[in-house]
Design a protein around this motif. Structure first.
Motif, PDB file in Angstrom:
ATOM      1  N   VAL A 175      -4.677  -5.163  -7.675  1.00  0.00           N
ATOM      2  CA  VAL A 175      -4.723  -5.004  -6.224  1.00  0.00           C
ATOM      3  C   VAL A 175      -5.819  -5.878  -5.623  1.00  0.00           C
ATOM      4  O   VAL A 175      -5.646  -6.457  -4.547  1.00  0.00           O
ATOM      5  CB  VAL A 175      -4.936  -3.530  -5.850  1.00  0.00           C
ATOM      6  CG1 VAL A 175      -5.210  -3.381  -4.358  1.00  0.00           C
ATOM      7  CG2 VAL A 175      -3.707  -2.702  -6.236  1.00  0.00           C
ATOM      8  N   SER A 176      -6.959  -5.999  -6.313  1.00  0.00           N
ATOM      9  CA  SER A 176      -8.044  -6.836  -5.796  1.00  0.00           C
ATOM     10  C   SER A 176      -7.594  -8.271  -5.601  1.00  0.00           C
ATOM     11  O   SER A 176      -7.998  -8.944  -4.651  1.00  0.00           O
ATOM     12  CB  SER A 176      -9.240  -6.787  -6.750  1.00  0.00           C
ATOM     13  OG  SER A 176      -9.874  -5.524  -6.692  1.00  0.00           O
ATOM     14  N   THR A 190       0.317  -6.945   0.363  1.00  0.00           N
ATOM     15  CA  THR A 190      -0.051  -5.541   0.528  1.00  0.00           C
ATOM     16  C   THR A 190       1.065  -4.616   0.075  1.00  0.00           C
ATOM     17  O   THR A 190       2.225  -5.003  -0.038  1.00  0.00           O
ATOM     18  CB  THR A 190      -0.406  -5.251   1.992  1.00  0.00           C
ATOM     19  OG1 THR A 190       0.703  -5.638   2.826  1.00  0.00           O
ATOM     20  CG2 THR A 190      -1.651  -6.034   2.420  1.00  0.00           C
ATOM     21  N   GLN A 207      -4.267  -9.205  -5.228  1.00  0.00           N
ATOM     22  CA  GLN A 207      -3.211  -9.202  -4.198  1.00  0.00           C
ATOM     23  C   GLN A 207      -3.817  -9.181  -2.792  1.00  0.00           C
ATOM     24  O   GLN A 207      -3.369  -9.901  -1.889  1.00  0.00           O
ATOM     25  CB  GLN A 207      -2.287  -7.985  -4.377  1.00  0.00           C
ATOM     26  CG  GLN A 207      -1.699  -7.798  -5.747  1.00  0.00           C
ATOM     27  CD  GLN A 207      -0.690  -8.864  -6.149  1.00  0.00           C
ATOM     28  OE1 GLN A 207      -0.360  -9.756  -5.372  1.00  0.00           O
ATOM     29  NE2 GLN A 207      -0.209  -8.791  -7.380  1.00  0.00           N
ATOM     30  N   ARG A 208      -4.831  -8.367  -2.612  1.00  0.00           N
ATOM     31  CA  ARG A 208      -5.458  -8.215  -1.288  1.00  0.00           C
ATOM     32  C   ARG A 208      -5.972  -9.546  -0.760  1.00  0.00           C
ATOM     33  O   ARG A 208      -5.828  -9.862   0.421  1.00  0.00           O
ATOM     34  CB  ARG A 208      -6.616  -7.217  -1.396  1.00  0.00           C
ATOM     35  CG  ARG A 208      -7.372  -6.972  -0.103  1.00  0.00           C
ATOM     36  CD  ARG A 208      -8.640  -6.179  -0.359  1.00  0.00           C
ATOM     37  NE  ARG A 208      -8.359  -4.861  -0.910  1.00  0.00           N
ATOM     38  CZ  ARG A 208      -8.862  -4.418  -2.068  1.00  0.00           C
ATOM     39  NH1 ARG A 208      -9.660  -5.184  -2.786  1.00  0.00           N
ATOM     40  NH2 ARG A 208      -8.577  -3.211  -2.497  1.00  0.00           N
ATOM     41  N   ARG A 209      -6.544 -10.338  -1.645  1.00  0.00           N
ATOM     42  CA  ARG A 209      -7.147 -11.598  -1.221  1.00  0.00           C
ATOM     43  C   ARG A 209      -6.117 -12.698  -1.012  1.00  0.00           C
ATOM     44  O   ARG A 209      -6.467 -13.793  -0.602  1.00  0.00           O
ATOM     45  CB  ARG A 209      -8.211 -12.013  -2.235  1.00  0.00           C
ATOM     46  CG  ARG A 209      -9.411 -11.089  -2.156  1.00  0.00           C
ATOM     47  CD  ARG A 209     -10.518 -11.456  -3.117  1.00  0.00           C
ATOM     48  NE  ARG A 209     -11.699 -10.673  -2.786  1.00  0.00           N
ATOM     49  CZ  ARG A 209     -11.913  -9.429  -3.227  1.00  0.00           C
ATOM     50  NH1 ARG A 209     -11.041  -8.856  -4.039  1.00  0.00           N
ATOM     51  NH2 ARG A 209     -12.997  -8.763  -2.849  1.00  0.00           N
ATOM     52  N   ASN A 244     -15.186  -5.098  -2.280  1.00  0.00           N
ATOM     53  CA  ASN A 244     -14.363  -3.943  -1.932  1.00  0.00           C
ATOM     54  C   ASN A 244     -14.378  -2.902  -3.049  1.00  0.00           C
ATOM     55  O   ASN A 244     -14.814  -3.164  -4.172  1.00  0.00           O
ATOM     56  CB  ASN A 244     -12.918  -4.393  -1.675  1.00  0.00           C
ATOM     57  CG  ASN A 244     -12.805  -5.298  -0.471  1.00  0.00           C
ATOM     58  OD1 ASN A 244     -13.165  -4.932   0.639  1.00  0.00           O
ATOM     59  ND2 ASN A 244     -12.307  -6.518  -0.690  1.00  0.00           N
TER      60      ASN A 244
END
Length: 341
Positions: free
Chosen positions: A73-74, A82, A76-78, A333
């Motif tokens: 997820v870290s 989402t 994907q977020r960047r 994050n």
């Protein structure tokens, strides 16, 4: 932890780090020489660190589901990808690399959504089917946050520099190891013996080199290093060598820093983390880690040197150099690693 989840976690630990995927395959269970494509329906979405996992019913596959692995997820977020983009019941096309160990398990690069949007969930930065895509641009930040960001030497958020290869995925043959250490490494099971797969944060020095941001913050008589990966907080004591032999050993050890001009030099001892790196090489409690951090390029770059000595494991000291970049507006994050039981 069940076997499927362990395999998924291991894949994501590698897949989140581009250099480990493209140039190093020590822990990968996937045949990356052949890309397979499937069409079907999304059955479930597990959007979390240390991995993204989609359950997928492929057309004409007897109703049995596939597990589709994506980057953390870290990551994907960047890249602007989402969890709301993929929904249970969506009819999608996927492409990636099949597992050589498990049936119906894929390391997934591409997902084509019903509306024609293509998501790049892994290392690939070129879409396969669509001109409309998300995930090709890494490390995007909020422009308003970037405009407000201020740097203060070392004390800011740093992102690992482009092209840096993580040292801790190297094969045992790439290190000068003692015979005893080689035996331990050869008997290491990357699924059963790796605590990282149970969301246990790696200790020193295996913590260093991870792909997510870290931040240095001034505190009384020291510095805190805050890492996104596994939400680790590490204390660096300034100019206070430990005098009490009863100071508890810990996975991160006891770190003492001193300034040599504009370089921060950190010596870490009293480490009881049993693993050198992340793929089975052991580590003894005699290990000593020396690090050098120096800010250059008008505050835009942080150069780093790691030196590890452990006579019980290493026949000679191991050194690694890397760099981090300041990307104004980037933040550390919450990682919030979660593994299904």
């Amino acid at each position: 932890m069940n076997d499927m989840t362990k395999c998924a976690c291991l894949a994501s630990a590698i897949f989140a780090i581009p250099a480990a995927v493209s140039g190093h395959h020590s822990n990968s269970e996937y045949d990356q020489s052949v890309v397979i494509e499937l069409e079907g329906e999304v059955v479930d979405v597990l959007w979390r660190n240390p991995h993204v996992l989609l359950e997928f019913a492929a057309d004409g596959d007897g109703g049995e589901t596939w597990e589709l692995e994506g980057a953390a997820v870290s990551s994907q977020r960047r890249r602007g990808v989402t969890s709301d983009l993929v929904k249970i019941g969506d009819r999608v096309r996927v492409a990636g690399y099949a597992s050589t160990r498990r049936d119906r398990h894929m390391l997934t690069e591409h997902v084509l959504l019903p509306d024609g949007m293509e998501l790049l969930l892994g290392f690939t930065r070129e879409p396969r089917w669509s001109d409309v895509e998300l995930g090709s641009r890494a490390w995007t930040v909020d422009p308003s946050e970037a405009a407000r960001a201020q740097g203060n030497g070392l004390f800011r958020v740093w992102s690992r520099g482009a092209g840096v290869r993580p040292w801790y995925f190297r094969e045992p043959s790439e290190f000068a190891l003692t015979d005893a250490a080689l035996v331990v490494a050869e008997n290491f099971d990357p699924f059963e013996d790796n605590p990282v797969l149970d969301c246990t944060a790696p200790g020193m020095p295996a913590l260093m080199g991870n792909p997510y941001p870290m931040e240095f913050v001034e505190i009384d008589n020291g510095i805190e290093a805050r890492y996104e990966e596994f939400d680790v907080i590490r204390t660096i004591h300034l100019d206070t060598m430990p005098s009490d032999v009863n100071i508890a050993r810990s996975p991160l050890g006891y770190s003492v820093g001193r300034w040599e001009g504009n370089a921060l030099v950190v010596t870490t001892t009293r480490i009881n983390w049993p693993h050198f790196g992340r793929i089975g090489i052991p580590q003894t409690e005699a290990v000593e880690v020396i690090e050098r951090f120096i800010v250059i390029d008008n505050g835009n770059r942080l150069d780093y040197q790691l030196t590890v000595s452990d006579p019980g494991v290493l026949l000679e000291s191991f050194s690694w150099e890397a760099h981090w970049a300041w990307r104004p507006g980037e933040q550390v994050n919450r990682y919030e690693c979660t593994v299904e039981g």
